[in-house]
Design an enzyme around this catalytic site. Sequence first.
Site, PDB file in Angstrom:
ATOM      1  N   HIS A 357     -20.441  17.103  38.248  1.00 12.02           N
ATOM      2  CA  HIS A 357     -21.339  16.868  39.371  1.00 12.02           C
ATOM      3  C   HIS A 357     -20.907  17.783  40.515  1.00 12.02           C
ATOM      4  O   HIS A 357     -19.745  18.153  40.628  1.00 12.02           O
ATOM      5  CB  HIS A 357     -21.223  15.390  39.778  1.00 12.02           C
ATOM      6  N   ASP A 434     -13.138  11.708  37.435  1.00 14.97           N
ATOM      7  CA  ASP A 434     -14.326  11.179  38.106  1.00 14.97           C
ATOM      8  C   ASP A 434     -14.942  10.123  37.197  1.00 14.97           C
ATOM      9  O   ASP A 434     -15.522  10.446  36.155  1.00 14.97           O
ATOM     10  CB  ASP A 434     -15.310  12.318  38.368  1.00 14.97           C
ATOM     11  N   GLN A 437     -19.646   7.652  36.499  1.00  6.97           N
ATOM     12  CA  GLN A 437     -20.610   7.320  35.457  1.00  6.97           C
ATOM     13  C   GLN A 437     -19.997   6.551  34.297  1.00  6.97           C
ATOM     14  O   GLN A 437     -20.688   6.259  33.323  1.00  6.97           O
ATOM     15  CB  GLN A 437     -21.252   8.604  34.923  1.00  6.97           C
ATOM     16  N   LYS A 460     -22.828   2.493  41.564  1.00  7.11           N
ATOM     17  CA  LYS A 460     -23.082   2.809  40.158  1.00  7.11           C
ATOM     18  C   LYS A 460     -22.663   1.662  39.238  1.00  7.11           C
ATOM     19  O   LYS A 460     -22.887   1.727  38.032  1.00  7.11           O
ATOM     20  CB  LYS A 460     -22.308   4.077  39.760  1.00  7.11           C
ATOM     21  N   CYS A 598     -27.835  17.151  40.644  1.00  9.70           N
ATOM     22  CA  CYS A 598     -26.604  17.619  41.306  1.00  9.70           C
ATOM     23  C   CYS A 598     -25.595  18.107  40.275  1.00  9.70           C
ATOM     24  O   CYS A 598     -24.386  17.868  40.402  1.00  9.70           O
ATOM     25  CB  CYS A 598     -25.994  16.516  42.180  1.00  9.70           C
TER      26      CYS A 598
END
Length: 644
Positions: A357, A434, A437, A460, A598
């Site tokens: 991202h 990260d 997600q 999220k 993004c």
Amino acid sequence: MTWRSTSTMPIPTPTANPPASASAPPASAAGLPDEATLGQLASEFFRALPGGGTSPAFSAASASPASQTPPSSLPDPTPAASADAGVSGLTLGEPVPRIQPGAAPGTASAAPTTLVANELGVPEAYAAALPFIAPLSSPTSLPPHAPAGAVSSPYYFLGEATALSSGHAAPAAERRATENHVVAHPFELPGDSALRRVLGELAGERTAPTAHPAGTGYYFVEPAIPAAAAATRFPAFDVNAVRRDFPILAERVNGKPLIWFDNAATTHKPQAVIDRLAYFYTHENSNIHRAAHELAARATDAYEGARSKVARFIGAASPDEVIFVRGATEAINLVAKTWGRQNIGEGDEIIVSLLEHHANIVPWQQLAAETGARIRVIPVDDKGQLLLGEYQRLLNDRTKLVAVTQVSNALGTVTPVAEIVELAHRAGAKALVDGAQSVSHMRVNVQAIDADFFVFSGHKVFAPTGIGVVYGKRDILEATPPWQGGGNMIADVTFERTLYQGVPNKFEAGTGNIADAVGLGAAIDYVERVGIENIARYEHDLLAYATQRLAPIPGVRLVGTAEHKASVLSFVLAGYRPEEVGRALNEEGVAVRSGHHCAQPILRRFGLEATVRPSLAFYNTCAEVDVLASVVQRLARGKGRAVV
């Protein structure tokens, strides 16, 4: 967690079977067992699982004995994998290898034809026997949302200060005994190859799982469950009950029931989270850490209780390793502008992947521009999977940080973060993962992954917007300077010098987002009540169903066909711009994201500037997928083209 090609969770029995194609061959013509045999085998399979029992999806299947056709007779339409092994490591600013539209090997745009027997694109026998193919009733038939009951305590939500769950978590001793347990298993979409494997197991061809070759599996972190707890490992999952917990799903858009397939952008909030926010503002609203009065104590307990829940949820060693920020973007910026400025200098190298991202690219670009560091990029193959051999060649004694996503927001690729982190550590580098997600789709244990930093956003994972988390190993955080200055993060201030508080407070200057941190704690409580394993298993099968519905549609090109995926489906449709498809879906109440997500570098790797991205959550259903597929099918036939 051994992934199977069918779900053990009860799914409502369909009210009607999908219409069969007039030209479809009978099951026997495809070499399949008859419907009764499949139903019997599947029922036996699910009864043999922990917490098993016949799923309602199988209740209509006949249990009469029938001759069994060997699973090897099933045709396999899966194209051979094509690893783009020739792509070398990339440096930011260098040309990125592309695949032109329509010429991408390894994508699933070519529809299998040998097994299509009905409108679902799967054999009629499969549809009758497998729960992930059984269509649910129409969304309009779902029971209305039921308001949540009154809270049980006049002052505190049960277990708030100590971060206790609502009675569904494993005992503390059991959790301690299973920390840092990592398993590697093959993860695959439940297509024909997977079905053949499952049928082989049912027929007794394999009595024990075959060990996955070392280094080839993707890692999912899960606790080992003692045998005594196996029977209750996965409580019953009812998607309609889950849907009733989310009041916004009763909304209508353009006169149609809302179908929310934009979960990778943000998730909706259960009533429990909404109620918790209202309760905070009604009974606890105060600033924290600064007063002796009652409301300050309540607010502080709620805020710090949420920190403890986050620590437990991601497997941190201590709540002191959890820093509250606005979201994953601010979390990465915090690391870049504190630890990064302190430890990365001219000539040093930062490795990111092509899947990232923008939030995991831009802060490192800014840091590199300030310090003279260099960014290196891990390439991907034609399916959207990281090329680990190329990654290993990028590592050297100048590498200071490796920053990678655990799940791609644009493609859904699940990356082998435990292996990536281990290789980074061997090279003497730190690693940031990260998890924006991943945390809502799979169990995460930061100690098992051994990440130095882990970040995610609350919105999220069914929590409010404006709250996120930086996890960092305590010794690293203690050696890292604070990011901002102000109240709450100081121990003592004079005009000559300032003494800072310890971690995590030194990174939380000013008044934090107290209420939404409490809301994040409530969202974690909700996810743990449902069961992250339940969520992962249900979404896995729903993703497989959606893949099998979309892939055969003429003109559809799936972008990102990795063997290990979470709940994201990116695609383009020949003859239509992504925004046209998104607009047509919106007319039917279906919300998807159309654009570059993004994540422009990874889309350009496939010769694209934008895709249509349905992204799934555990409150979505097969019936909703059917609506999505029907709109795309109509567009593919040239009927009802979206207005530009």
